[in-house]
Design an enzyme around this catalytic site. Structure first.
Site, PDB file in Angstrom:
ATOM      1  N   ARG A 169      11.055  41.698  76.581  1.00  0.00           N
ATOM      2  CA  ARG A 169      11.550  41.597  75.200  1.00  0.00           C
ATOM      3  C   ARG A 169      11.842  40.156  74.818  1.00  0.00           C
ATOM      4  O   ARG A 169      11.749  39.780  73.656  1.00  0.00           O
ATOM      5  CB  ARG A 169      12.779  42.501  75.039  1.00  0.00           C
ATOM      6  CG  ARG A 169      13.926  42.156  75.946  1.00  0.00           C
ATOM      7  CD  ARG A 169      14.928  43.289  76.092  1.00  0.00           C
ATOM      8  NE  ARG A 169      14.485  44.328  77.034  1.00  0.00           N
ATOM      9  CZ  ARG A 169      15.188  45.415  77.334  1.00  0.00           C
ATOM     10  NH1 ARG A 169      16.363  45.614  76.765  1.00  0.00           N
ATOM     11  NH2 ARG A 169      14.715  46.296  78.184  1.00  0.00           N
ATOM     12  N   ASP A 223       2.147  43.875  84.938  1.00  0.00           N
ATOM     13  CA  ASP A 223       3.109  43.747  83.841  1.00  0.00           C
ATOM     14  C   ASP A 223       2.534  42.915  82.684  1.00  0.00           C
ATOM     15  O   ASP A 223       3.240  42.580  81.746  1.00  0.00           O
ATOM     16  CB  ASP A 223       4.408  43.130  84.380  1.00  0.00           C
ATOM     17  CG  ASP A 223       5.631  43.559  83.589  1.00  0.00           C
ATOM     18  OD1 ASP A 223       5.548  44.578  82.879  1.00  0.00           O
ATOM     19  OD2 ASP A 223       6.658  42.861  83.686  1.00  0.00           O
ATOM     20  N   LYS A 269      14.027  42.566  91.638  1.00  0.00           N
ATOM     21  CA  LYS A 269      13.680  43.969  91.850  1.00  0.00           C
ATOM     22  C   LYS A 269      13.695  44.296  93.340  1.00  0.00           C
ATOM     23  O   LYS A 269      13.471  43.417  94.169  1.00  0.00           O
ATOM     24  CB  LYS A 269      12.261  44.233  91.317  1.00  0.00           C
ATOM     25  CG  LYS A 269      12.131  44.237  89.817  1.00  0.00           C
ATOM     26  CD  LYS A 269      10.696  44.532  89.410  1.00  0.00           C
ATOM     27  CE  LYS A 269      10.539  44.509  87.900  1.00  0.00           C
ATOM     28  NZ  LYS A 269      11.277  45.578  87.205  1.00  0.00           N
TER      29      LYS A 269
END
Ligand code: BES
Ligand code: MN
Ligand code: ZN
Length: 500
Positions: free
Chosen positions: A351, A288, A277
């Site tokens: 995910r 997170d 990032k």
């Protein structure tokens, strides 16, 4: 935690007092009634005069502080309730929160709830407690005069004993909210996966069964997607299973109903991995793990208030780091379900963690329904801002339950679509799927990815809480910072639909 005591409605003679004022009362002939009226009288009408001078009308969300009004009081805070026929639980909670903030500098303070019903008096207290949260573990130089002084707030209610009883389970929910806020506020160097799991162990004192799995167990279970994320970090990943069997424990002989399952994304820091990032704002990625924080918080709430339901919480804890051992873009991993995934972008890691934990949850516990929470996509912030979490569901009844519980607790969700047309974006040339679907509909393709790991006919909802887990401004019952979004929502859903 702000302590709440309940006492008979007598006008206090010192400290601070909050009074609740419905719209129109200030201008009315009768003026203030009950404790508020007695306070005003003791101050020779100074309170009402001040409210009129400030043009305070009692509008919902408004407040007015009157300093040193007389009668030995240091301040009177008027809280606007809005139109008398529109006052609901939410409004009362907000009033409690606004009052707590306005009284924070008092050593002793009371809030007049003599015009309210018993559950309303309890909700008022709940709002005050929720607003009083602070995370000051790492402030060593704060001057005493800058710290809030208020330690005990006395709620003046007609039937103190009964209001206190109504408040008792709410306080347990507030404790769950505080646990989640504490976890989310901690920085990544302190609260890494191992530490996070360790901090859940003491929840066994509440009657929760806690089971902790490490990389060895995960390898045996075939968690290739989860372990792919973990492999770049010097710190081991953990999966924690928290069981609360509040229904089957009490039920003699009866076959217990299938449990409810909650699953949380717990990336204790997300650098993005090799798909790193940008530096600006990366510090935000310490939260997170908010999905996992919320699941821990709701499990603590349910156990704390002895909910009559079987609920299992699972969290996947991992740190997403770039390093010589980190996974590469293009790597192919095999998930616990057997499905293979081409990792196009190592920053789409949430995910990859959830897919293995969700598969395990369904195989192990055959849940009646499953809700996952994750700070999954930046795209959900673009779509919904900070006002709603994104909700994706394969079951209308479950979606409606969550929507209603969200409205009741001010943790609102907005339903988003799923569908084959989006799911197609995940097609890979060399594996069963890619882990990203491109920029269009980024939150939707993320949800579609997760849905590929949900059994057919299993009621499931995914809450993308990237926009709601953290707040940059104070709200009446949520001070800025970690919100614990989802704790109250899920607790409410269990209370309304899965108990008794
Ligand atoms: N944790 C982030 C999502 C996020 C972003 C949460 C901003 C809160 C604020 C997630 O792991 C992520 O990096 N998602 C990517 C997905 C993309 C690579 C498909 C994103 O949203 O950019
Ligand atoms: Mn990421
Ligand atoms: Zn992430």
């Amino acid at each position: 935690m702000l302590e709440i005591s309940f006492a008979k409605p007598v006008a206090p003679k010192s400290g601070g007092v909050a009074i609740l004022v419905a719209e129109g009362v200030v201008a009315s002939k009768t003026g203030l009634a009950g404790v508020a009226g007695s306070v005003d009288k003791a101050c020779d009408g100074a309170v009402l005069r001040a409210l009129k001078a400030a043009r305070f009308t009692g509008k919902k969300g408004s407040s007015c502080v009157v300093l040193a009004p007389g009668a030995g009081l240091s301040r009177v805070v008027a809280i606007g309730l809005g139109a008398g026929d529109k006052i609901d639980e939410r409004g009362i909670e907000d009033a409690g929160g606004t009052a707590a903030a306005a009284l924070a500098n008092e050593e002793t303070a009371a809030i007049a709830a003599d015009e309210l019903t018993r559950p309303q008096a309890a909700s008022l207290a709940m709002g005050a407690v929720l607003r009083s949260y602070r995370f000051d573990l790492y402030r060593t130089k704060e001057k005493p005069e800058d710290k809030p002084k208020l330690a005990t707030l006395t709620v003046l209610a007609d039937d103190p004993a009964k209001s206190k009883a109504a408040f008792a389970p709410m306080q347990k929910v507030a404790e769950g909210v505080f646990l989640a806020r504490d976890l989310v506020s901690e920085p990544g160097n302190i609260l890494h996966p191992v530490e996070f799991a360790d901090r859940l162990k003491p929840l066994s004192k509440l009657g929760l069964e806690i089971e902790i799995l490490g990389p060895k167990e995960m390898k045996k279970l075939g968690f290739g997607a989860f372990l792919g994320v973990a492999q770049g970090s010097a710190i081991e990943p953990r999966m924690v299973v928290m069981k609360w069997l509040g229904a089957s424990k009490g039920a003699k002989g009866k076959k217990p109903a299938k449990p409810v399952c909650f699953v949380g994304k717990g990336v204790t820091f997300d650098t993005g991995g090799i798909s790193i990032k940008p530096a600006g704002g990366m510090e935000d990625m310490k939260w997170d793990m908010a999905g996992a924080g919320t699941v821990a918080g709701v499990m603590a709430a349910l156990a704390g208030r002895q909910a009559k339901a079987d609920v299992i919480g699972l969290v996947g804890l991992v740190e997403n780091m770039p390093s010589g051992t980190a996974q590469r873009p293009g790597d192919v991993v095999t998930s616990a379900s057997g499905q293979t995934i081409e990792v196009i972008n190592t920053d789409a890691e949430g995910r990859l963690v959830l897919c293995d934990v969700l598969h395990y949850a369904q195989k192990q516990f055959d849940p009646a329904l499953i809700v996952d929470l994750a700070t999954l996509t930046g795209a959900i912030i673009i779509a919904l801002g900070h006002e709603h979490a994104g909700m994706f569901a394969n079951d209308d009844a479950l979606a409606q339950k969550l929507e209603a519980a969200g409205k009741a607790t001010a943790e609102t969700v907005w339903r988003m679509p799923l569908g084959d047309a989006y799911d197609k974006q995940l097609k890979s040339d060399i594996a069963d799927m890619k882990n990203v679907g491109g920029r269009p509909g980024g939150s939707i393709t993320a949800a579609c990815f997760i849905q590929r790991f949900i059994d057919k006919d299993r009621p499931w909802a995914h809450l993308d809480i990237a926009g709601t887990a953290w707040s940059s401004k104070d709200a009446p019952t949520v001070p800025k910072g970690a919100t614990a979004f989802g704790v109250r929502l899920l607790d409410r859903m269990v209370a309304e639909h899965h108990e008794g």
